[in-house]
Design an enzyme around this catalytic site. Structure first.
Site, short mmCIF file in Angstrom:
data_model
loop_
_atom_site.label_atom_id
_atom_site.label_comp_id
_atom_site.label_asym_id
_atom_site.label_seq_id
_atom_site.Cartn_x
_atom_site.Cartn_y
_atom_site.Cartn_z
N TYR A 132 -13.37 -0.41 48.85
CA TYR A 132 -12.65 0.64 49.81
C TYR A 132 -11.86 0.08 50.84
CZ TYR A 132 -14.90 4.17 46.94
OH TYR A 132 -15.55 5.32 46.04
N LYS A 179 -23.15 -6.97 40.07
CA LYS A 179 -22.42 -7.50 38.76
C LYS A 179 -22.15 -8.72 38.61
CE LYS A 179 -20.89 -6.55 34.50
NZ LYS A 179 -21.64 -6.33 33.42
N ASP A 212 -24.54 -2.19 34.71
CA ASP A 212 -24.38 -1.73 33.35
C ASP A 212 -25.78 -1.11 32.82
OD1 ASP A 212 -24.80 -4.29 33.15
OD2 ASP A 212 -23.45 -4.40 31.54
N ASP A 236 -21.07 4.93 44.54
CA ASP A 236 -20.30 6.14 44.20
C ASP A 236 -20.75 6.53 42.83
OD1 ASP A 236 -18.34 8.28 44.66
OD2 ASP A 236 -17.16 6.88 43.36
N ASP A 240 -23.35 9.98 41.54
CA ASP A 240 -23.16 11.45 40.59
C ASP A 240 -23.98 11.24 39.30
OD1 ASP A 240 -21.08 11.96 42.26
OD2 ASP A 240 -19.60 12.51 40.77
C1 IPM Z 1 -17.65 10.40 47.59
C2 IPM Z 1 -15.93 10.71 47.10
C3 IPM Z 1 -15.25 9.74 47.88
C4 IPM Z 1 -15.75 8.24 47.72
C5 IPM Z 1 -13.88 9.88 47.64
C6 IPM Z 1 -13.15 11.51 47.93
C7 IPM Z 1 -12.87 8.80 48.40
O1 IPM Z 1 -16.33 10.58 45.81
O2 IPM Z 1 -18.02 10.58 48.81
O3 IPM Z 1 -18.74 10.05 46.73
O4 IPM Z 1 -15.39 7.58 46.63
O5 IPM Z 1 -16.46 7.58 48.67
MN MN Z 2 -18.16 10.30 44.66
#
Ligand code: IPM
Ligand code: MN
Ligand code: NAD
Length: 342
Positions: A132, A179, A212, A236, A240
């Site tokens: 990032y 990784k 993984d 990230d 999710d």
């Molecule tokens: C998050 C989002 C962000 C990230 C994006 C929008 C840049 O997916 O906050 O998880 O990847 O950090």
């Molecule tokens: Mn995200």
């Protein structure tokens, strides 16, 4: 008195933030809100920047920021996210992204096996390095001979401090995820920093998984995890995944924290969800539980616990949005959670 800056943002961001603010207001605590409602994609598209230096100064003066979501199809690519969300994370050095995933109700787990459903873990994501940093470039862009380079950055300071934060957050176990079987240099650094830091915490169960297998294990047995510490992009993705195992992306809360200054940027894990924006169907729980994280950090743990209980009560009684099996809209769900508080 605590001054809280608020960035509702785009899409469902303003809708879910409204419910989080209504809930905070109801406590009658000494909180005042400075709402930066111009920090959004419209401003970015009109002027080329959505978060001005003045906005950043207002944010710095506050005790924390509540953010809805940043993202708009008209501003695709990375420039807009870097202008707001990533600018805040980087310039305020919010290096620990704390993303809890706790199952809200048994019916919400996508897993078949009831014994494996009760996920209750935290992903601690390194938030200022990795892929990032925007270090890289393109050679011969647009041609068939194009070369595109994005550099993954790991520093000794950055890896050590996020691992230390994860170890300090845990009561039971920490699993470091990397990784290092394929990424040689960053992998070696993460392994070295991890071994040094974990050795100093014999009271915790410390372990390591490749990313993984960590994804596989999260689905096969999410109850095996307590705290997971990992780099920016793996964090990230895994957050999710963990959110979906815990009830759904709309319920997931987070704080981007600098543990030294105590400053936090509190935001749901989800994005601006353009597919449902403006329909009063967005789940406000991710934003509301992010407000609970704020309450906790501001020194109001009883109120934070009350919010979590109220969320569970509303969800258990199907007083929630359609993604959780309810029939209520965003506003009515916020009202139901406030009603469950009292
Ligand atoms: C998050 C989002 C962000 C990230 C994006 C929008 C840049 O997916 O906050 O998880 O990847 O950090
Ligand atoms: Mn995200
Ligand atoms: P998203 O999280 O916005 O949506 C993914 C899916 O989950 C969609 O189907 C959406 O309808 C659903 N969803 C998300 N939040 C929900 C909620 N509260 N209630 C019910 N359903 C919900 O991810 P995306 O579609 O990949 O991204 C949309 C935009 O948001 C992009 O511009 C992306 O860059 C941005 N984004 C921002 C953040 C952030 O501000 N922290 C995080 C992730 C994505």
């Amino acid at each position: 008195m605590s001054l809280i800056t608020v960035v509702p943002g785009d899409g469902i961001g303003p809708e879910v933030t409204e419910q989080a603010l209504a809930l905070l207001d109801g406590f009658g605590l000494d909180l005042t809100f400075d709402v930066l409602d111009h920090v959004n994609a419209d401003t970015f598209l009109a002027t080329g920047t959505a978060l001005s230096d003045d906005d950043l100064a207002r944010i710095r003066r506050s005790s924390g920021t509540l953010l809805g979501a940043i993202g708009d199809a008209r501003a695709a690519g990375t420039r807009y996210a870097r202008d707001v969300l990533l600018r805040l994370r980087f310039e305020l050095d919010l290096y620990a992204n704390y993303r809890p995933a706790t199952l809200l109700h048994d019916r919400l787990s996508p897993l078949r096996d009831p014994d494996r459903r009760a996920i209750d873990c935290v992903i601690v994501r390194e938030n200022t390095e990795g892929l990032y940093t925007d270090i890289g470039g393109a050679l011969r862009p647009g041609s068939a001979a194009e070369v595109a380079i994005d550099t993954e950055v790991s520093t000794h300071l950055g890896v050590t401090r996020v691992i230390d934060f994860a170890l300090a957050s845990a009561t039971r176990a920490v699993c470091m995820v990397d990784k290092s079987n394929a990424v040689p240099n960053g992998g070696r650094l993460w392994q070295q920093c991890w071994r040094d830091a974990a050795a100093a915490r014999p009271d915790l169960a410390t372990s390591h998984l490749y990313v993984d297998v960590a994804a596989m294990r999260l689905v096969a047995d999410p109850t095996a995890f307590d705290v997971i510490v990992t780099n920016n992009s793996y964090g990230d993705i895994l957050s999710d995944l963990a959110a979906e195992l815990a009830g759904g992306l709309g319920t997931a809360a987070s704080v981007n924290l600098n543990p030294e200054t105590g400053f936090g940027l509190y935001e749901p894990v989800h994005g601006s969800a353009p597919d449902i924006a403006g329909t009063d169907t967005a789940n406000p729980i991710g934003a509301i539980l992010s407000a609970a994280l704020l309450l906790e950090r501001l020194g109001h743990p009883a109120e934070a616990a009350a919010v979590r209980t109220a969320v569970r009560t509303a969800v258990a009684h199907l007083r929630c949005t359609v993604d959780l099996g309810g029939r209520l809209g965003t506003k009515a769900t916020g009202e139901a959670i406030r009603a469950a508080l009292h």
